[in-house]
Design an enzyme around this catalytic site. Structure first.
Site, mmCIF file in Angstrom:
data_model
loop_
_atom_site.group_PDB
_atom_site.id
_atom_site.type_symbol
_atom_site.label_atom_id
_atom_site.label_comp_id
_atom_site.label_asym_id
_atom_site.label_seq_id
_atom_site.Cartn_x
_atom_site.Cartn_y
_atom_site.Cartn_z
ATOM 1 N N ARG A 176 51.031 -5.483 22.320
ATOM 2 C CA ARG A 176 51.819 -5.209 23.526
ATOM 3 C C ARG A 176 53.087 -6.059 23.532
ATOM 4 O O ARG A 176 54.159 -5.573 23.915
ATOM 5 C CB ARG A 176 50.992 -5.482 24.789
ATOM 6 N N CYS A 234 51.948 -12.446 31.727
ATOM 7 C CA CYS A 234 51.134 -11.463 31.003
ATOM 8 C C CYS A 234 51.575 -10.098 31.498
ATOM 9 O O CYS A 234 52.759 -9.877 31.731
ATOM 10 C CB CYS A 234 49.647 -11.728 31.221
#
Length: 280
Positions: A176, A234
């Site tokens: 990611r 995050c």
């Protein structure tokens, strides 16, 4: 200040009758059945905490997928779990504390100093052969008074400039970070200047935190030291809390970017970098 309690320590507190509020924070991206898992089996006396509704406001592109709730709303939730002023609180999940850390961080931010993560979580409790129970636990309402501002935070503007004078860690999975996949957010990649530091690297194969010395070495390799300002983000501020717990175990402090990448990438004015290089 201790961050963790082990299974033996929690079991000893329970066996001796020491007041301990145990909170089950089972949640995972893509798995909405946390409460069902809890009802099937949990540590005896544990109260279920619903992360999406009790540890976050509704998703908002301007604030991110899991915006922090207001202090009064969080205090109401904490009282519904039975927390009173001065209580020892232990949070756990079944995924290495990657979701329980959100509650740990929020209670710390709210001024609760005696809150701990159960190292290894439910997996460690099971492995020790300790009893489990099913069904709901409905505690008496607590009287805890919460504040705010106990933990360091930054915002999108701060994150944009952070790497110029510090270390900005991205706690998401490497793929990611690199922008190879993005399952939930509208753009893929990372904040310019951020260093990839997947949360999974904080844990051993059993889901326990690595020893402090190993965590210090890990973060040192990423550029963290005692004099360099560090911040973490995050996807939505959940697993970044786990990274902050790991940094604390290692002896470092760090700020949380609560909105994280889900807030950043919804702002068209914010640049996003793909690939393994932090960028600038």
């Amino acid at each position: 200040m201790d961050t963790l309690i082990d299974v033996a320590g929690l079991n000893a507190r329970k066996a001796s009758g020491q007041r301990t509020v145990v909170l089950d924070v089972r949640w995972a991206l893509g798995d909405p059945e946390g409460r069902s898992h809890y009802l099937q089996e949990h540590i005896p006396g544990a109260v279920y905490v619903d992360l999406p509704t009790q540890l976050a406001d509704s998703a908002d592109p301007v604030r991110g997928r899991h915006p922090l709730p207001s202090q009064p709303r969080f205090q109401d939730a904490a009282r519904s779990w039975g927390i009173c002023d001065g209580d020892v609180v232990v949070a756990y999940d079944d995924a290495g504390n990657t979701s329980a850390a959100r509650l740990w961080w929020m209670l710390r931010d709210a001024g609760v100093r005696t809150v701990y993560l159960l190292d290894g979580g439910l997996v460690a409790w099971r492995a020790a052969g300790l009893p489990l129970e099913g069904g709901p636990v409905e505690p008496d309402t607590g009287d805890v008074t919460l504040a705010s501002g106990g933990m360091a935070v930054t915002d999108a503007d701060g994150a944009a400039d952070w790497a110029a004078g510090g270390v900005l860690l991205d706690a998401r999975a490497g793929e990611r970070y690199r922008g190879e996949v993005e399952p939930v957010d509208p753009r893929a990649g990372h904040i310019p200047g951020a260093v990839s530091a997947p949360t999974t690297g904080n844990l051993d194969d059993d889901g326990r935190f690595l020893p402090p010395a190993e965590l210090r070495r890990r973060f040192a390799r990423l550029g963290v030291d005692a004099t360099t300002p560090t911040a973490v983000y995050c996807g939505s501020g959940v697993t970044a809390s786990h990274e902050i717990a790991a940094l604390e175990i290692a002896g470092f402090s760090a700020a949380l970017f609560p909105g994280s990448f889900s807030q950043w990438c919804n702002d068209a004015s914010r640049h996003v970098i793909t690939g393994a290089d932090p960028g600038a």
